[in-house]
Enzyme design. Structure first.
Site, short mmCIF file in Angstrom:
data_model
loop_
_atom_site.label_atom_id
_atom_site.label_comp_id
_atom_site.label_asym_id
_atom_site.label_seq_id
_atom_site.Cartn_x
_atom_site.Cartn_y
_atom_site.Cartn_z
N HIS A 11 7.34 4.72 -2.75
CA HIS A 11 6.00 4.31 -3.31
C HIS A 11 6.16 4.22 -4.70
O HIS A 11 5.12 4.74 -5.33
CB HIS A 11 4.93 4.68 -2.66
CG HIS A 11 4.52 4.09 -1.59
ND1 HIS A 11 3.08 4.38 -0.91
CD2 HIS A 11 5.08 3.30 -0.57
CE1 HIS A 11 3.05 3.84 0.16
NE2 HIS A 11 4.37 2.80 0.44
N GLU A 71 10.43 0.90 9.54
CA GLU A 71 9.70 1.37 8.42
C GLU A 71 10.33 2.23 7.55
O GLU A 71 11.60 2.29 7.54
CB GLU A 71 8.46 2.03 8.86
CG GLU A 71 7.16 1.55 8.72
CD GLU A 71 6.54 1.28 7.50
OE1 GLU A 71 7.17 1.47 6.69
OE2 GLU A 71 5.55 0.71 7.55
N GLU A 120 0.63 -4.41 5.16
CA GLU A 120 0.75 -2.69 5.85
C GLU A 120 0.19 -1.86 5.07
O GLU A 120 -0.31 -0.87 5.31
CB GLU A 120 2.23 -2.47 6.31
CG GLU A 120 2.52 -1.33 6.85
CD GLU A 120 2.77 -0.32 6.40
OE1 GLU A 120 2.62 0.98 6.84
OE2 GLU A 120 2.93 -0.11 4.93
N GLU A 121 0.50 -2.05 3.66
CA GLU A 121 0.00 -1.01 2.63
C GLU A 121 -1.37 -1.26 2.40
O GLU A 121 -1.76 -0.32 1.84
CB GLU A 121 1.05 -1.48 1.23
CG GLU A 121 2.31 -1.35 1.28
CD GLU A 121 2.80 -0.14 1.70
OE1 GLU A 121 2.12 0.78 1.64
OE2 GLU A 121 4.24 -0.14 1.84
N HIS A 124 7.25 -5.17 7.56
CA HIS A 124 6.24 -5.92 6.53
C HIS A 124 6.78 -6.10 5.16
O HIS A 124 7.74 -5.41 4.68
CB HIS A 124 5.11 -4.94 6.32
CG HIS A 124 5.30 -3.51 5.74
ND1 HIS A 124 5.34 -3.37 4.25
CD2 HIS A 124 5.65 -2.32 6.15
CE1 HIS A 124 5.56 -2.14 4.18
NE2 HIS A 124 5.73 -1.66 5.02
N ASP A 155 10.85 0.32 1.59
CA ASP A 155 9.59 0.20 2.07
C ASP A 155 8.73 -1.26 1.72
O ASP A 155 8.14 -1.23 0.82
CB ASP A 155 8.57 1.30 1.68
CG ASP A 155 7.22 1.21 2.45
OD1 ASP A 155 7.36 0.67 3.49
OD2 ASP A 155 6.27 1.56 1.83
#
Length: 819
Positions: free
Chosen positions: A217, A141, A114-115, A69, A81
């Site tokens: 994140h 991922e 995706e998030e 993603h 990510d």
């Protein structure tokens, strides 16, 4: 645009190589119910997937799906990510074009949602024209920043997938324990693999970077930090490109293979009933071990039979009973020590290990190990104890854990199996005397289980330590670690107890017959020293290690700039409207959440106070620190306070806070500082378009136009909805409310623009409520992730310590009542 541009460049190369590279830009819309952290409904519109299909003239009309993603968390640079995996997938395209043709096609889904909890993957698998061709998925991922990527989900079933990975991957790293932990829900995360598995009925591989979760994140998820773990990206690419090629050649993907079936929903799937790879793990990344549940059960029962044989030949002498009692007391002492340490640390130094995971060894492992050793030392000379009895107790502990996990169907039973089989073999072949040869052989018999289990425990600790920094406030993390240590310490400590404590004393503490009175003590037993010198020295060293750990925990900071505390700062407004559309209550403020167990109040209240005293800017309505201290309460910092008084916006609907995800049950550390009202960037409102009465049963159907930003949450009180237009099923409720998560992407005409109009969200929803006059309350929360920071937010961020990292955005909470 970058993805499309790169893929278009590769199209010409594909033609020159005799291959075909098709490219499609999908705008996906849909809805589904999902249980992630809790039940909620996910609705999305115009989310973008960039999809490519690479095929050769001889390729069968089915494909392997590779997924990554390109969206990232709103506060993150997104290097690991998941941008690096997007780059890896692009390299797969280049490498496959340059290599030998494959007998199957390869579809690449570069998805853009995706998030937002797996929305874009759902759009692909349920509506894209190439989705039905896909038989197997490789999902790339990240749950950390770099390190060895971990294959943490595979199957389900389909042993041939794991066999392909074992044969092809040059640097294997996989564990059934990771798969079971992830599927249990203990890891607060999900990947697109779940959507492909549940909606596409596809088996496959789910792999992710898992180390350095402190940067995950966050703004620290950058390429320099990712590159600090040398070789991560290259290793991952080599592993999964080789695996892709191996899977493409597998007979299971042959159209004529009997296990390749067509489901009623129109999706091709590979039979997943085969459990021949139910247990799998790597040994230090050197090689993989994989076997079925049947083989596991056979080995476990065989080892139990051998253990029972050893037990039966040992009898039930008083010495054995006494030794067993001592071992149980030692296990209990270790558990008591772990819980006592955790309780004390929770009160005075919670999460002191967060940025220094090595402290877990000093704070928990050391005192637990010392307690177990001390119990055995105290018993020596007072009771008739034997090394043989201590060994049998450890064998019983490992056997019990193995059979319990086997009965639960857990593949993790392989770990206690190692603790059963290797020590048993060592015990049986070791010399019967108490010399150096016996001690050395016993130690060597424990080496294999110690190394394998130690590697697993180390990786689990390094993975979960940063997760506990964003895992919420529901459970004190030190108590979680104490519970883990209650299980882990006996496993690791007992072998050393057997080897270190008893060999030096066995010949002294076993009752003797035929000795002279001078050689015997008053009770007819050889006098024995109270402890083994070696184990006594070890207890002293462990005690000093624990003392040092406590000192470090008390004087060193919990967080560092590289491993920071996470907080969420929302500048929010709230308005409640009555049935006539009049505003009955409103306020605005900075709503701040700590993502870990430790409250943000002591830090941020000082930051607010300092900002108010030392800056020309101030935050109206915020009570100074000393006022709250005088009241001996931190309630002055809780939500909805304006000039010290709570604003009543009606009965709570999912706590009346501007949540972005349904996680209210996880997070309880909030603070609120009121500010002046400000207007949302987009119109944020719920408009009633129609209201009609229906019969059988008596009910009202209401049609609403919902407008806000491109990320919204819609809440309705539990039980209010009899039917709705979002899904065919009646919505599930969580914490007393129906929770709807809505995301919208850029429409085709606004694909490359980012104007206010392109970021606006809007959709129509119909609901039915029973009766003809009962009111219905709808709460709309509009999240503006790309807003320009307000002066109030800037002020907070400027006064935050360097060891804090934030996620900041504007949100607007609106409550509407309709009759």
């Amino acid at each position: 645009r970058y993805l499309l541009s790169e893929l278009q460049k590769l199209q010409a190369k594909a033609v020159a190589a005799g291959a075909t590279l098709e490219i499609d830009r999908q705008q996906a819309s849909g809805a589904f119910q999902i249980d992630f952290l809790t039940d909620f409904t996910s609705v999305y519109a115009n989310l973008t997937n960039v999809v490519a299909r690479l095929s050769w003239p001889e390729s069968a009309r089915h494909a392997i799906l590779v997924s990554a993603h390109f969206d990232s968390a709103w506060n993150s640079a997104g290097a690991s990510d998941d941008l690096v995996q997007v780059g890896t997938s692009l390299e797969f395209v280049r490498s496959l074009i340059a290599g030998k043709p494959l007998p199957v096609a390869v579809v690449f889904n570069f998805n853009g949602g995706e998030e937002t909890i797996l929305q874009a993957a759902h759009g692909f698998i349920t509506s894209h024209k190439w989705a039905e061709e896909c038989r197997v998925v490789i999902n790339l991922e990240a749950a950390g920043v770099g390190g060895r990527e971990l294959l943490f989900q595979t199957g389900p079933g389909n042993h041939w997938l794991m066999e392909s990975y074992i044969q092809a991957a040059p640097y294997p790293h996989s564990s059934v324990i990771a798969q079971e932990l992830f599927m249990s829900g203990l890891v607060p995360g999900e990947t697109d693999y779940r959507i492909y598995r549940d909606y596409g009925k596809m088996p496959g591989f789910d792999a992710a970077f898992i180390m350095d979760g402190w940067a995950y994140h966050s703004s620290m998820d950058s390429f320099p930090r990712l590159n600090a773990t040398a070789g991560s990206v290259q290793r991952c690419g080599e592993n999964y490109l080789a695996t892709l090629r191996q899977v493409a050649l597998a007979p299971e993907l042959d159209p004529a293979h009997p296990n390749l079936t067509h489901t009623p929903s129109g999706v091709w799937t590979v039979d997943s009933e085969d459990d021949r790879a139910a247990v799998f793990f790597d040994v230090l990344g050197l090689f993989m071990v994989s076997y079925s549940k049947v083989v596991a059960l056979t080995m476990h029962l065989g080892s139990i039979a051998l253990a029972a044989l050893i037990w039966s030949t040992s009898g039930s002498s008083p010495k054995l009973v006494a030794t067993a009692s001592t071992c149980l007391q030692a296990f209990g002492a270790a558990a008591v020590v772990a819980l006592t340490v955790a309780s004390g640390l929770t009160l005075v130094a919670p999460m002191s290990w967060f940025s220094r995971p090595y402290l877990l060894m000093l704070l928990y492992a050391a005192p637990c190990f010392a307690a177990e050793l001390r119990v055995h030392q105290s018993a020596i000379g007072k009771r008739a104890l034997t090394q043989h009895g201590a060994f049998l107790c450890g064998l019983a502990l490992s056997s019990s854990m193995m059979m319990a996990l086997t009965a639960l169907g857990s593949g993790a039973a392989y770990l206690p199996f190692l603790w059963v089989i290797f020590p048993m073999v060592g015990w049986l072949i070791a010399p019967s005397d108490n010399g150096v040869a016996r001690t050395t052989l016993l130690l060597l018999s424990y080496a294999a289980p110690l190394v394998v289990t130690g590697g697993v425990v180390l990786e689990v600790v390094l993975f979960f330590a940063p997760i506990l920094g964003r895992g919420g406030t529901a459970i004190p993390p030190d108590l979680v670690l104490a519970a883990v240590m209650c299980v882990v310490t006996p496993i690791f400590a007992h072998p050393l107890v057997v080897v270190l404590v008893y060999p030096c004393n066995t010949h002294l503490i076993v009752p003797e017959v035929g000795k002279s009175k001078e050689a015997l003590g008053s009770k007819g037993r050889v006098r024995a020293p109270s402890t083994s010198k070696g184990s006594a020295y070890l207890v002293n060293a462990l005690t000093w290690a624990f003392t040092c750990g406590v000192a470090i925990a008390l004087i060193s900071p919990i967080y560092t700039p590289e491993r920071p505390k996470r907080v969420i700062v929302q500048h929010t407004t709230r308005k409640a409207f009555d049935a006539k559309g009049h505003v009955v209550a409103e306020d605005a403020g900075l709503w701040i959440n700590a993502m870990d167990y430790i409250s943000p109040f002591p830090y941020l209240s000082r930051a607010f106070q300092a900002a108010g005293q030392n800056s020309t800017h101030s935050i109206p309505g915020f009570e100074p620190m000393e006022n709250a201290s005088a009241k001996k309460s931190l309630k002055a910092y809780y939500p909805f306070i304006r000039d010290g008084k709570e604003v009543d916006v009606g009965s709570p609907v999912y706590t009346n806070n501007p949540w972005v995800f349904p996680i209210a049950h996880m997070f309880g550390n909030h603070m609120y500082a009121t500010t002046a009202m400000f207007e949302p960037r987009f119109p944020t409102q719920v408009t009633l378009l129609s209201n009609s009465v229906l019969q059988d049963p008596l009910r009202r159907r209401m049609k609403f136009d919902i407008t806000g930003s491109d990320h919204m949450v819609i809440l309705m009180e539990e039980g209010a909805v009899h039917w709705w237009s979002l899904l065919d099923t009646v919505p599930k409720a969580t914490k007393g409310a129906h929770f709807v998560l809505y995301s919208s992407g850029l429409s085709s005409e606004n694909a490359y623009t980012h104007t206010d109009e392109s970021r606006k969200g809007n959709f129509i929803m119909e609901v039915e409520v029973l009766g003809d006059s009962a009111p219905i309350r709808i709460v709309l929360i509009s999240h503006e992730f790309d807003f320009s920071l307000s002066e109030e937010v800037k002020l907070v961020l400027e006064t935050m310590p360097l060891w804090m990292t934030d996620a900041s955005w504007a949100s607007h909470w609106r409550s509407h009542t309709f009759v």
